[in-house]
Motif scaffolding. Structure first.
Motif, short mmCIF file in Angstrom:
data_model
loop_
_atom_site.label_atom_id
_atom_site.label_comp_id
_atom_site.label_asym_id
_atom_site.label_seq_id
_atom_site.Cartn_x
_atom_site.Cartn_y
_atom_site.Cartn_z
N ILE A 329 0.76 -1.63 -0.13
CA ILE A 329 -0.26 -0.14 -0.45
C ILE A 329 0.71 1.18 -0.24
CG2 ILE A 329 -1.93 1.00 1.35
CD1 ILE A 329 -2.57 -1.87 2.65
N PRO A 330 0.89 2.08 -0.80
CA PRO A 330 1.58 3.17 -0.70
C PRO A 330 1.16 4.27 0.56
CG PRO A 330 0.33 3.07 -3.52
CD PRO A 330 -0.52 2.14 -2.24
N GLU A 331 2.47 4.96 0.54
CA GLU A 331 2.21 5.65 1.78
C GLU A 331 1.80 7.31 1.42
OE1 GLU A 331 6.70 6.01 3.15
OE2 GLU A 331 6.98 3.99 3.74
N THR A 332 1.97 7.20 0.20
CA THR A 332 1.71 8.57 0.31
C THR A 332 0.80 8.42 -1.16
OG1 THR A 332 3.62 9.54 -0.85
CG2 THR A 332 3.05 9.82 1.01
N ASP A 335 -0.13 12.24 -6.43
CA ASP A 335 -0.43 12.20 -7.75
C ASP A 335 -2.10 12.00 -7.71
OD1 ASP A 335 2.05 11.57 -8.51
OD2 ASP A 335 1.69 9.65 -8.48
N VAL A 336 -2.34 12.82 -9.21
CA VAL A 336 -3.83 12.84 -9.17
C VAL A 336 -4.66 12.29 -9.45
CG1 VAL A 336 -3.57 15.19 -9.81
CG2 VAL A 336 -2.90 13.64 -11.86
N VAL A 337 -3.80 10.52 -10.00
CA VAL A 337 -4.42 9.95 -10.34
C VAL A 337 -3.34 8.73 -8.57
CG1 VAL A 337 -4.31 7.57 -11.65
CG2 VAL A 337 -4.75 9.32 -12.68
N TYR A 338 -5.15 8.23 -8.36
CA TYR A 338 -5.06 6.85 -6.60
C TYR A 338 -4.57 6.21 -7.17
CZ TYR A 338 -6.11 5.37 -2.48
OH TYR A 338 -6.20 5.12 -1.42
N ASN A 339 -3.15 6.00 -6.99
CA ASN A 339 -2.89 4.44 -7.05
C ASN A 339 -3.24 3.36 -6.31
OD1 ASN A 339 -0.85 2.46 -8.71
ND2 ASN A 339 1.05 3.45 -6.47
N LEU A 340 -4.06 2.54 -6.90
CA LEU A 340 -5.10 1.46 -6.07
C LEU A 340 -4.01 0.57 -6.08
CD1 LEU A 340 -7.56 0.73 -4.56
CD2 LEU A 340 -8.23 -0.13 -7.51
N VAL A 341 -3.90 -0.74 -5.38
CA VAL A 341 -3.10 -2.49 -5.38
C VAL A 341 -4.28 -3.01 -4.33
CG1 VAL A 341 -1.22 -1.06 -4.43
CG2 VAL A 341 -2.53 -2.15 -2.46
N GLY A 342 -4.08 -4.20 -4.64
CA GLY A 342 -4.98 -5.23 -3.92
C GLY A 342 -5.38 -4.96 -2.58
N LYS A 343 -4.69 -5.14 -1.63
CA LYS A 343 -4.75 -5.02 -0.88
C LYS A 343 -6.18 -4.18 -0.22
CE LYS A 343 -0.57 -6.69 2.01
NZ LYS A 343 0.76 -6.48 2.41
N GLU A 344 -6.15 -3.27 -1.14
CA GLU A 344 -6.97 -2.01 -0.21
C GLU A 344 -7.91 -1.59 -1.42
OE1 GLU A 344 -5.46 1.86 0.40
OE2 GLU A 344 -4.39 1.99 -2.11
N ALA A 458 -11.26 21.49 -2.32
CA ALA A 458 -11.79 20.20 -1.86
C ALA A 458 -10.15 19.27 -1.05
CB ALA A 458 -11.53 19.11 -3.34
N PRO A 459 -10.58 18.26 -0.04
CA PRO A 459 -9.48 17.21 0.26
C PRO A 459 -8.65 16.87 -0.38
CG PRO A 459 -11.76 16.51 0.49
CD PRO A 459 -12.27 17.56 0.00
N SER A 460 -7.60 16.27 -0.56
CA SER A 460 -6.30 15.57 -1.36
C SER A 460 -6.63 14.73 -0.88
CB SER A 460 -4.78 15.30 -0.67
OG SER A 460 -4.22 15.24 -1.29
N GLN A 461 -6.63 13.62 -2.64
CA GLN A 461 -6.93 12.52 -2.46
C GLN A 461 -6.28 11.53 -1.50
OE1 GLN A 461 -7.38 11.14 -6.81
NE2 GLN A 461 -8.32 8.43 -6.39
N SER A 462 -5.18 11.52 -0.95
CA SER A 462 -4.19 11.25 -0.71
C SER A 462 -4.42 11.20 0.88
CB SER A 462 -2.70 11.60 -0.02
OG SER A 462 -2.33 12.87 0.63
N HIS A 463 -6.08 12.00 1.45
CA HIS A 463 -6.33 11.90 2.64
C HIS A 463 -8.05 11.08 2.90
CE1 HIS A 463 -2.84 14.05 3.08
NE2 HIS A 463 -2.78 13.96 3.89
N VAL A 464 -8.37 11.16 2.03
CA VAL A 464 -9.49 10.22 1.74
C VAL A 464 -9.61 9.58 2.57
CG1 VAL A 464 -11.21 9.01 0.01
CG2 VAL A 464 -9.71 10.68 -1.02
N GLU A 465 -10.84 9.83 2.82
CA GLU A 465 -10.77 8.85 4.42
C GLU A 465 -11.88 7.84 4.02
OE1 GLU A 465 -12.73 10.52 8.04
OE2 GLU A 465 -11.65 11.95 7.98
N PHE A 466 -11.37 5.89 3.95
CA PHE A 466 -12.68 5.18 4.12
C PHE A 466 -13.31 4.86 5.11
CE2 PHE A 466 -7.98 4.11 1.44
CZ PHE A 466 -8.45 5.03 0.45
N HIS A 467 -14.18 4.57 5.08
CA HIS A 467 -15.19 3.76 5.90
C HIS A 467 -14.42 2.61 6.42
CE1 HIS A 467 -18.26 6.27 4.60
NE2 HIS A 467 -18.35 6.13 3.19
#
Length: 474
Positions: A329-332, A335-344, A458-467
């Motif tokens: 999982i990326p630490e930060t 980028d404007v495009v979210y770097n998605l990985v399988g774990k999340e 708008a909140p930064s995508q790197s700080h999007v809160e997940f449920h």
């Protein structure tokens, strides 16, 4: 006679390979095929089946006329009419395929040729009838027409042949070159349908456990069943011992799972793709081919009959959880495009209050590389509303999709959109211009994509809160 004239005037059957057949331009696949093609040509010549080869450097117009886009391309010509060759590319497979092509869909079997015919291929189906009009002769013929490339079919009303076979007509018998050599149709044969006959033959065409390779993999892939692999070093003195350890389990569960053993040295990369990271053999793994989920046995566990039996039983009952490959999982997320990985994947994508547009890419894919600047521009376009819309990308070969995802990715790049408030996916199949991508998002988004006023941020995508901030460990 020119090659083009030979192909057009072939009075019966001819197999032609259209390729760069010689010289420095000869492709690697052509070189690999060449010795098998020559061996098959020698054997098939005795059977009156012609084999030809076309050098596409010397015959460019001919190759273009037959739609050759890659090398080698193989075509079967029957009475001058071409069809694509869809058989194996090893000598014995080519021979078997072309012999089937040379015969009628159903061959006439007599007392004189029945023994030879029964052993003419790995799978031979013979229908025994008192009369050619007996049921299910029509269904048997239709099955043969449909599967003439796959199996060898024969039919007889010869009383001596029926007596020699020791059967009572009407019946259908399968003769195999492996496992139990003779199998009689086990249901009321007079009411058998094409679907029932073909499903029965299909079931018998797969051995209890055999070696899988590039030549026969599609048989397993098309079966609809999960596939259990036993990875072995073929040079090991214990190879056969481990195969026998698994055989009893395979025999017990063959109606639910197909079992194979595979050359772990030659197909080590495939082992890694099935989440067996260590070059430690033997190793055992079950793959759900439909969902592309992998269930590897811990490579530190000894492969015994009991261990395999328990592992398979747990898989069948649904007690096993798949092992999902994932990048860290990326630490930060700067980028404007979210770097998605399988774990999340689940936590990011299935947020009810967010629209998500995902690019499934491969790092080696040329089309993906060309799309990248456009995809980045798409992320930049919606940067002000990233609290409502996530533009994401995921390296699909490096990240397994979780069971919650109702699809599997077959090509790259694949673009899919999940509107807010749903778990449904919408395929994007338009052109890959920025304007078309924006129009697609605007049309399908569940949220308002109106940018906030300039004094709002708008909140930064790197700080999007997940449920759900928890992550499954592999």
């Amino acid at each position: 006679m020119r090659v083009s004239s030979l192909l057009a005037s072939a009075s019966s059957l001819l197999l032609a390979t259209l390729a760069v057949a010689e010289g420095p331009l000869m492709c690697g696949h052509c070189k690999a095929l060449a010795p098998h093609y020559e061996e098959a040509a020698t054997s098939l010549k005795e059977k009156g089946i012609k084999i030809a080869k076309v050098n596409c450097v010397d015959e460019p117009d001919l190759c273009q006329a037959h739609g050759v886009q890659g090398y080698p391309t193989l075509k079967v010509f029957r009475n001058g009419e071409p069809t694509d060759y869809s058989g194996p590319r090893k000598a014995d497979g080519i021979i078997s395929y072309m012999v089937k092509q040379s015969l009628p869909a159903v061959s006439l079997v007599t007392a004189a040729n029945i023994e030879e015919f029964k052993g003419a291929d790995k799978i031979v189906a013979i229908a025994y009838f008192s009369s050619p009009s007996d049921a299910p002769a029509a269904e048997f013929q239709a099955t043969a027409e449909k599967h003439r490339d796959d199996y060898l079919f024969g039919q007889t009303t010869d009383a001596d042949a029926i007596k020699a076979a020791g059967v009572s007509p009407p019946t259908i018998v399968i003769y195999r070159a492996f496992d139990d050599p003779v199998s009689v149709y086990p249901y009321p044969v007079v009411s058998a349908t094409v679907e029932e006959i073909e499903n029965w033959i299909k079931e018998l065409s797969i051995p209890v456990i055999a070696e899988v390779n590039a030549e026969n993999y599609m048989i397993y892939a098309q079966s609809g069943k999960p596939l259990a692999y036993l990875f072995l070093d073929p040079t090991s003195e214990t190879k056969d011992e481990y195969i026998e350890r698994v055989r009893s389990v395979a025999l017990e569960q063959k109606d639910k799972i197909n079992f194979v053993w595979i050359d772990a040295v030659k197909f080590g990369d495939h082992a890694k793709a099935l989440n067996l990271p260590e070059s430690s053999w033997p190793s055992f793994v079950i793959q759900d081919l439909e969902k592309q989920l992998k269930y590897p046995l811990d490579q530190n566990t000894e492969v015994t009959t009991t261990v395999v039996k328990d592992w398979v039983k747990s898989f069948i009952t649904g007690a096993l959880q798949p092992t999902l490959k994932s990048q860290p999982i990326p630490e930060t997320q700067d980028d404007v495009v979210y770097n998605l990985v399988g774990k999340e994947f689940d936590q990011v994508v299935f947020q009810d209050d967010k629209d998500v547009f995902v690019e499934f890419y491969a790092s080696w894919c040329g089309h993906c590389k060309r799309l990248k600047p456009t995809w980045d521009s798409l992320g930049e376009h919606y940067a002000a509303v990233k609290d409502r819309l996530i533009i994401a990308k995921i390296d699909a070969p490096e990240n397994d999709l979780p069971p919650s995802v109702p699809f599997r990715v077959a090509g790259f790049p694949t673009l899919k959109f999940k509107p807010a408030g749903t778990k449904q996916w919408i395929d994007y199949d338009g052109d890959r211009s920025l304007e078309s991508l924006i129009a697609f998002v605007d049309e399908h988004a569940g949220n308002s994509l109106k940018a906030p006023a300039k004094n709002e941020s708008a909140p930064s995508q790197s700080h999007v809160e997940f449920h759900d901030q928890t992550h499954d460990e592999l």
